[in-house]
Design a protein around this motif. Structure first.
Motif, mmCIF file in Angstrom:
data_model
loop_
_atom_site.group_PDB
_atom_site.id
_atom_site.type_symbol
_atom_site.label_atom_id
_atom_site.label_comp_id
_atom_site.label_asym_id
_atom_site.label_seq_id
_atom_site.Cartn_x
_atom_site.Cartn_y
_atom_site.Cartn_z
ATOM 1 N N ALA A 1 0.825 -1.208 0.000
ATOM 2 C CA ALA A 1 0.000 0.000 0.000
ATOM 3 C C ALA A 1 0.860 1.260 0.000
ATOM 4 O O ALA A 1 0.516 2.258 -0.623
ATOM 5 N N ALA A 2 1.989 1.214 0.678
ATOM 6 C CA ALA A 2 2.852 2.385 0.802
ATOM 7 C C ALA A 2 3.733 2.622 -0.419
ATOM 8 O O ALA A 2 4.305 3.714 -0.573
ATOM 9 N N ARG A 3 3.829 1.651 -1.305
ATOM 10 C CA ARG A 3 4.724 1.763 -2.453
ATOM 11 C C ARG A 3 4.444 3.026 -3.258
ATOM 12 O O ARG A 3 3.346 3.268 -3.721
ATOM 13 N N ASP A 4 5.461 3.876 -3.394
ATOM 14 C CA ASP A 4 5.428 5.121 -4.173
ATOM 15 C C ASP A 4 4.421 6.143 -3.652
ATOM 16 O O ASP A 4 4.019 7.050 -4.376
ATOM 17 N N ALA A 5 4.027 6.030 -2.391
ATOM 18 C CA ALA A 5 3.067 6.980 -1.812
ATOM 19 C C ALA A 5 3.732 8.324 -1.529
ATOM 20 O O ALA A 5 4.903 8.392 -1.156
ATOM 21 N N ASP A 6 2.957 9.373 -1.683
ATOM 22 C CA ASP A 6 3.384 10.710 -1.300
ATOM 23 C C ASP A 6 2.955 11.048 0.118
ATOM 24 O O ASP A 6 3.500 11.951 0.744
ATOM 25 N N ASP B 1 2.514 -0.092 14.973
ATOM 26 C CA ASP B 1 3.888 -0.577 15.081
ATOM 27 C C ASP B 1 4.690 -0.436 13.791
ATOM 28 O O ASP B 1 5.775 -1.009 13.677
ATOM 29 N N MET B 2 4.178 0.308 12.834
ATOM 30 C CA MET B 2 4.911 0.498 11.580
ATOM 31 C C MET B 2 6.301 1.055 11.871
ATOM 32 O O MET B 2 6.449 1.942 12.707
ATOM 33 N N ASP B 3 7.293 0.571 11.172
ATOM 34 C CA ASP B 3 8.658 1.077 11.311
ATOM 35 C C ASP B 3 8.883 2.128 10.235
ATOM 36 O O ASP B 3 8.929 1.805 9.048
ATOM 37 N N PRO B 4 9.042 3.388 10.622
ATOM 38 C CA PRO B 4 9.212 4.436 9.603
ATOM 39 C C PRO B 4 10.470 4.251 8.765
ATOM 40 O O PRO B 4 10.504 4.650 7.605
ATOM 41 N N HIS B 5 11.485 3.602 9.326
ATOM 42 C CA HIS B 5 12.712 3.362 8.562
ATOM 43 C C HIS B 5 12.470 2.369 7.431
ATOM 44 O O HIS B 5 12.984 2.529 6.326
ATOM 45 N N VAL B 6 11.678 1.339 7.695
ATOM 46 C CA VAL B 6 11.343 0.349 6.666
ATOM 47 C C VAL B 6 10.443 0.982 5.609
ATOM 48 O O VAL B 6 10.647 0.800 4.410
ATOM 49 N N LEU B 7 9.454 1.738 6.037
ATOM 50 C CA LEU B 7 8.529 2.377 5.097
ATOM 51 C C LEU B 7 9.221 3.390 4.196
ATOM 52 O O LEU B 7 8.806 3.600 3.061
ATOM 53 N N THR B 8 10.298 3.998 4.695
ATOM 54 C CA THR B 8 11.050 4.974 3.893
ATOM 55 C C THR B 8 11.504 4.372 2.571
ATOM 56 O O THR B 8 11.559 5.053 1.555
ATOM 57 N N TRP C 1 9.085 9.003 14.245
ATOM 58 C CA TRP C 1 8.830 9.293 12.840
ATOM 59 C C TRP C 1 9.639 10.504 12.368
ATOM 60 O O TRP C 1 10.235 10.471 11.292
ATOM 61 N N ARG C 2 9.682 11.534 13.177
ATOM 62 C CA ARG C 2 10.456 12.729 12.794
ATOM 63 C C ARG C 2 11.951 12.423 12.727
ATOM 64 O O ARG C 2 12.643 12.902 11.831
ATOM 65 N N SER C 3 12.441 11.611 13.659
ATOM 66 C CA SER C 3 13.868 11.274 13.639
ATOM 67 C C SER C 3 14.233 10.424 12.421
ATOM 68 O O SER C 3 15.391 10.385 12.014
ATOM 69 N N ALA C 4 13.241 9.764 11.825
ATOM 70 C CA ALA C 4 13.468 8.981 10.602
ATOM 71 C C ALA C 4 13.294 9.839 9.352
ATOM 72 O O ALA C 4 13.307 9.333 8.241
ATOM 73 N N GLY C 5 13.100 11.152 9.545
ATOM 74 C CA GLY C 5 13.023 12.075 8.411
ATOM 75 C C GLY C 5 11.635 12.293 7.855
ATOM 76 O O GLY C 5 11.481 12.831 6.764
ATOM 77 N N TRP C 6 10.610 11.896 8.600
ATOM 78 C CA TRP C 6 9.241 12.039 8.139
ATOM 79 C C TRP C 6 8.647 13.363 8.580
ATOM 80 O O TRP C 6 8.923 13.841 9.683
ATOM 81 N N SER C 7 7.816 13.940 7.742
ATOM 82 C CA SER C 7 6.968 15.063 8.131
ATOM 83 C C SER C 7 5.758 14.442 8.809
ATOM 84 O O SER C 7 4.993 13.712 8.167
ATOM 85 N N TYR C 8 5.587 14.707 10.094
ATOM 86 C CA TYR C 8 4.534 14.081 10.900
ATOM 87 C C TYR C 8 3.481 15.121 11.251
ATOM 88 O O TYR C 8 3.802 16.187 11.778
ATOM 89 N N ARG C 9 2.218 14.816 10.949
ATOM 90 C CA ARG C 9 1.094 15.704 11.279
ATOM 91 C C ARG C 9 -0.010 14.896 11.938
ATOM 92 O O ARG C 9 -0.174 13.703 11.687
ATOM 93 N N THR C 10 -0.799 15.560 12.776
ATOM 94 C CA THR C 10 -1.961 14.917 13.371
ATOM 95 C C THR C 10 -3.223 15.631 12.911
ATOM 96 O O THR C 10 -3.187 16.710 12.379
#
Length: 119
Positions: free
Chosen positions: A65-70, A83-90, A110-119
């Protein structure tokens, strides 16, 4: 982030599956109608979701599902998503953007893995 090409959704949660599935799928359909490619993954209620909204695209796994997602949108707090691992999803996504509508993720992780995190 306001006009992503592809979005990924989780769909239901254990104590209120029907209501949350309806809300999550309503969001998925609305975003699709705005022109985004939407891919839905729910390891529990996917069969019901497919019957209710066959116009949506479904993935059998979170990584598919995450493949090539924006943008990833977390609309459930199932353990698989929490429990998603943001490093794997990257490695799968095109852009590292996540919206945590359930407040289920660890923002600092998530932020430490370089993700823009919003709620």
């Amino acid at each position: 982030m306001l006009r992503p090409d592809r979005l990924v959704f989780g769909v239901a949660s254990p104590w209120a599956e029907h209501r949350l599935r309806h809300v999550s799928l309503t969001v998925a359909v609305a975003v699709r109608e705005e022109g985004a490619d939407v891919v839905v993954h729910d390891n529990v209620a996917e069969g019901k979701a497919r019957r209710a909204h066959p116009e949506l695209e479904y993935a059998d796994t979170l990584l598919a599902a995450a493949r090539d997602a924006d943008l990833l949108m977390l609309l459930t707090d199932w353990t698989e998503f929490r429990d998603m691992d943001p490093h794997v999803l990257t490695q799968s996504v095109r852009q590292r953007n996540v919206v945590d509508a359930r407040h289920a993720l660890a923002p600092d992780l998530w932020r430490s893995a370089g993700w823009s995190y919003r709620t």
